[in-house]
Design a protein around this motif. Structure first.
Motif, PDB file in Angstrom:
ATOM      1  N   THR A   1       0.805  -1.178  -0.156  1.00 50.55           N
ATOM      2  CA  THR A   1      -0.013   0.062  -0.010  1.00 50.55           C
ATOM      3  C   THR A   1       1.032   1.325   0.058  1.00 50.55           C
ATOM      4  OG1 THR A   1      -0.143   0.002   2.356  1.00 50.55           O
ATOM      5  CG2 THR A   1      -1.898  -1.341   1.355  1.00 50.55           C
ATOM      6  N   ALA A   2       0.437   2.200  -0.724  1.00 49.71           N
ATOM      7  CA  ALA A   2       1.240   3.607  -1.048  1.00 49.71           C
ATOM      8  C   ALA A   2       0.947   4.177   0.088  1.00 49.71           C
ATOM      9  CB  ALA A   2       0.926   4.228  -2.340  1.00 49.71           C
ATOM     10  N   THR A   3       1.980   4.997   0.788  1.00 47.42           N
ATOM     11  CA  THR A   3       1.684   6.134   1.629  1.00 47.42           C
ATOM     12  C   THR A   3       1.282   7.216   1.081  1.00 47.42           C
ATOM     13  OG1 THR A   3       3.320   5.160   3.294  1.00 47.42           O
ATOM     14  CG2 THR A   3       2.722   7.439   3.613  1.00 47.42           C
ATOM     15  N   VAL A   4       0.301   7.986   1.434  1.00 49.13           N
ATOM     16  CA  VAL A   4      -0.463   9.097   1.065  1.00 49.13           C
ATOM     17  C   VAL A   4       0.415  10.335   1.911  1.00 49.13           C
ATOM     18  CG1 VAL A   4      -2.248  10.716   0.611  1.00 49.13           C
ATOM     19  CG2 VAL A   4      -2.536   8.203   0.383  1.00 49.13           C
ATOM     20  N   ARG A   5       0.839  11.140   1.126  1.00 47.29           N
ATOM     21  CA  ARG A   5       1.619  12.299   1.883  1.00 47.29           C
ATOM     22  C   ARG A   5       0.631  13.269   2.543  1.00 47.29           C
ATOM     23  NH1 ARG A   5       6.225  15.353   1.992  1.00 47.29           N
ATOM     24  NH2 ARG A   5       5.911  17.659   1.977  1.00 47.29           N
ATOM     25  N   ARG A   6       0.629  13.577   3.779  1.00 46.79           N
ATOM     26  CA  ARG A   6      -0.424  14.538   4.700  1.00 46.79           C
ATOM     27  C   ARG A   6       0.182  15.925   4.435  1.00 46.79           C
ATOM     28  NH1 ARG A   6       0.519  12.075  10.491  1.00 46.79           N
ATOM     29  NH2 ARG A   6       2.408  11.867   9.479  1.00 46.79           N
ATOM     30  N   ARG A   7      -0.637  16.913   4.615  1.00 45.54           N
ATOM     31  CA  ARG A   7      -0.371  18.333   4.650  1.00 45.54           C
ATOM     32  C   ARG A   7       0.233  18.438   6.057  1.00 45.54           C
ATOM     33  NH1 ARG A   7      -5.170  21.030   1.450  1.00 45.54           N
ATOM     34  NH2 ARG A   7      -4.442  20.003  -0.765  1.00 45.54           N
ATOM     35  N   THR A   8       1.027  19.645   6.342  1.00 46.79           N
ATOM     36  CA  THR A   8       1.412  19.916   7.731  1.00 46.79           C
ATOM     37  C   THR A   8       0.351  20.019   8.473  1.00 46.79           C
ATOM     38  OG1 THR A   8       3.385  21.192   6.408  1.00 46.79           O
ATOM     39  CG2 THR A   8       2.830  21.595   8.933  1.00 46.79           C
ATOM     40  N   ALA A   9      -0.913  20.653   8.099  1.00 51.40           N
ATOM     41  CA  ALA A   9      -1.854  20.643   9.174  1.00 51.40           C
ATOM     42  C   ALA A   9      -2.450  19.451   9.608  1.00 51.40           C
ATOM     43  CB  ALA A   9      -2.891  21.513   8.528  1.00 51.40           C
ATOM     44  N   GLU A  10      -2.437  18.567   8.606  1.00 56.28           N
ATOM     45  CA  GLU A  10      -2.734  17.095   9.114  1.00 56.28           C
ATOM     46  C   GLU A  10      -1.774  16.487   9.942  1.00 56.28           C
ATOM     47  OE1 GLU A  10      -4.917  14.932   5.450  1.00 56.28           O
ATOM     48  OE2 GLU A  10      -3.408  16.272   4.817  1.00 56.28           O
ATOM     49  N   ARG A  11      -0.534  16.558   9.614  1.00 59.19           N
ATOM     50  CA  ARG A  11       0.442  16.098  10.706  1.00 59.19           C
ATOM     51  C   ARG A  11       0.443  16.432  11.859  1.00 59.19           C
ATOM     52  NH1 ARG A  11       5.806  15.482   7.041  1.00 59.19           N
ATOM     53  NH2 ARG A  11       5.248  15.437   5.112  1.00 59.19           N
ATOM     54  N   MET A  12       0.166  17.668  12.006  1.00 56.87           N
ATOM     55  CA  MET A  12      -0.028  18.361  13.240  1.00 56.87           C
ATOM     56  C   MET A  12      -1.227  17.978  14.166  1.00 56.87           C
ATOM     57  SD  MET A  12      -0.307  22.574  14.366  1.00 56.87           S
ATOM     58  CE  MET A  12      -2.082  22.693  14.604  1.00 56.87           C
ATOM     59  N   ARG A  13      -2.251  17.797  13.395  1.00 58.97           N
ATOM     60  CA  ARG A  13      -3.481  17.389  13.945  1.00 58.97           C
ATOM     61  C   ARG A  13      -2.937  15.956  14.721  1.00 58.97           C
ATOM     62  NH1 ARG A  13      -6.928  15.874   9.989  1.00 58.97           N
ATOM     63  NH2 ARG A  13      -5.980  13.820  10.127  1.00 58.97           N
ATOM     64  N   ASP A  14      -2.689  15.010  13.833  1.00 57.50           N
ATOM     65  CA  ASP A  14      -2.286  13.788  13.999  1.00 57.50           C
ATOM     66  C   ASP A  14      -1.256  13.526  15.086  1.00 57.50           C
ATOM     67  OD1 ASP A  14      -3.839  12.910  12.175  1.00 57.50           O
ATOM     68  OD2 ASP A  14      -2.309  12.365  10.646  1.00 57.50           O
ATOM     69  N   THR A  15      -0.316  14.411  15.258  1.00 59.76           N
ATOM     70  CA  THR A  15       0.534  14.368  16.271  1.00 59.76           C
ATOM     71  C   THR A  15       0.072  14.746  17.756  1.00 59.76           C
ATOM     72  OG1 THR A  15       2.209  14.914  14.764  1.00 59.76           O
ATOM     73  CG2 THR A  15       3.000  15.523  17.254  1.00 59.76           C
TER      74      THR A  15
END
Length: 156
Positions: free
Chosen positions: A4-18
């Protein structure tokens, strides 16, 4: 074999997930160093209060000795694919001097209050200065989501 390919998240999504992981996970790897004794790494329970990581360790532990001498630390959530690395300076609070709200939140989360133990404990507070987050190679570029204590995609 299926990949499965990893879909690149936007910075805002990375922050939310973190932020979600910081609020829900229990364990964090703490890396410290001592000028005379070198590096040390250990997993500890942690609590995220929205601004800082709170941990607790024996007042006589290697971690306690190291952060008293060299407060710069690195922290890592325990996942080698969904990586979250934090860097900051440790502030130390003996168990009888820790702010009550932090100690009570820690005790409420883990069902254990170090302030009631016979041995002495040290609460360690780390306000992140840098946060890096990525999932796989597609997210290596742009992995810094906090610089100099400021989230890269707006205030939090």
């Amino acid at each position: 074999m299926e990949t499965t390919a990893t879909v690149r998240r936007r910075t805002a999504e990375r922050m939310r997930d973190t932020l979600e992981r910081l609020a829900t996970e229990r364990d964090i790897w703490v890396s410290t160093a001592h000028p005379d004794h070198g590096p040390h790494q250990v997993p500890l329970w942690f609590l995220w209060d929205g601004q800082a990581i709170w941990m607790c360790t024996s007042a006589t532990s290697v971690t306690a000795r190291n952060v008293r001498k060299e407060p710069r630390v690195r922290l890592a959530l325990p996942d080698t694919f969904d990586v979250v690395l934090l860097q900051g300076e440790a502030e130390c609070f003996p168990d009888q001097e820790v702010p009550a709200d932090a100690a009570e939140a820690f005790a409420g989360t883990f069902g254990w209050d170090p302030r009631g133990e016979e041995d002495s404990f040290l609460y360690v507070r780390v306000v992140p200065r840098t946060v890096r987050a990525w999932r796989g190679e597609p997210e290596l570029r742009g992995r810094v989501i906090m610089r100099e204590g400021k989230w890269c995609c707006g205030s939090q």
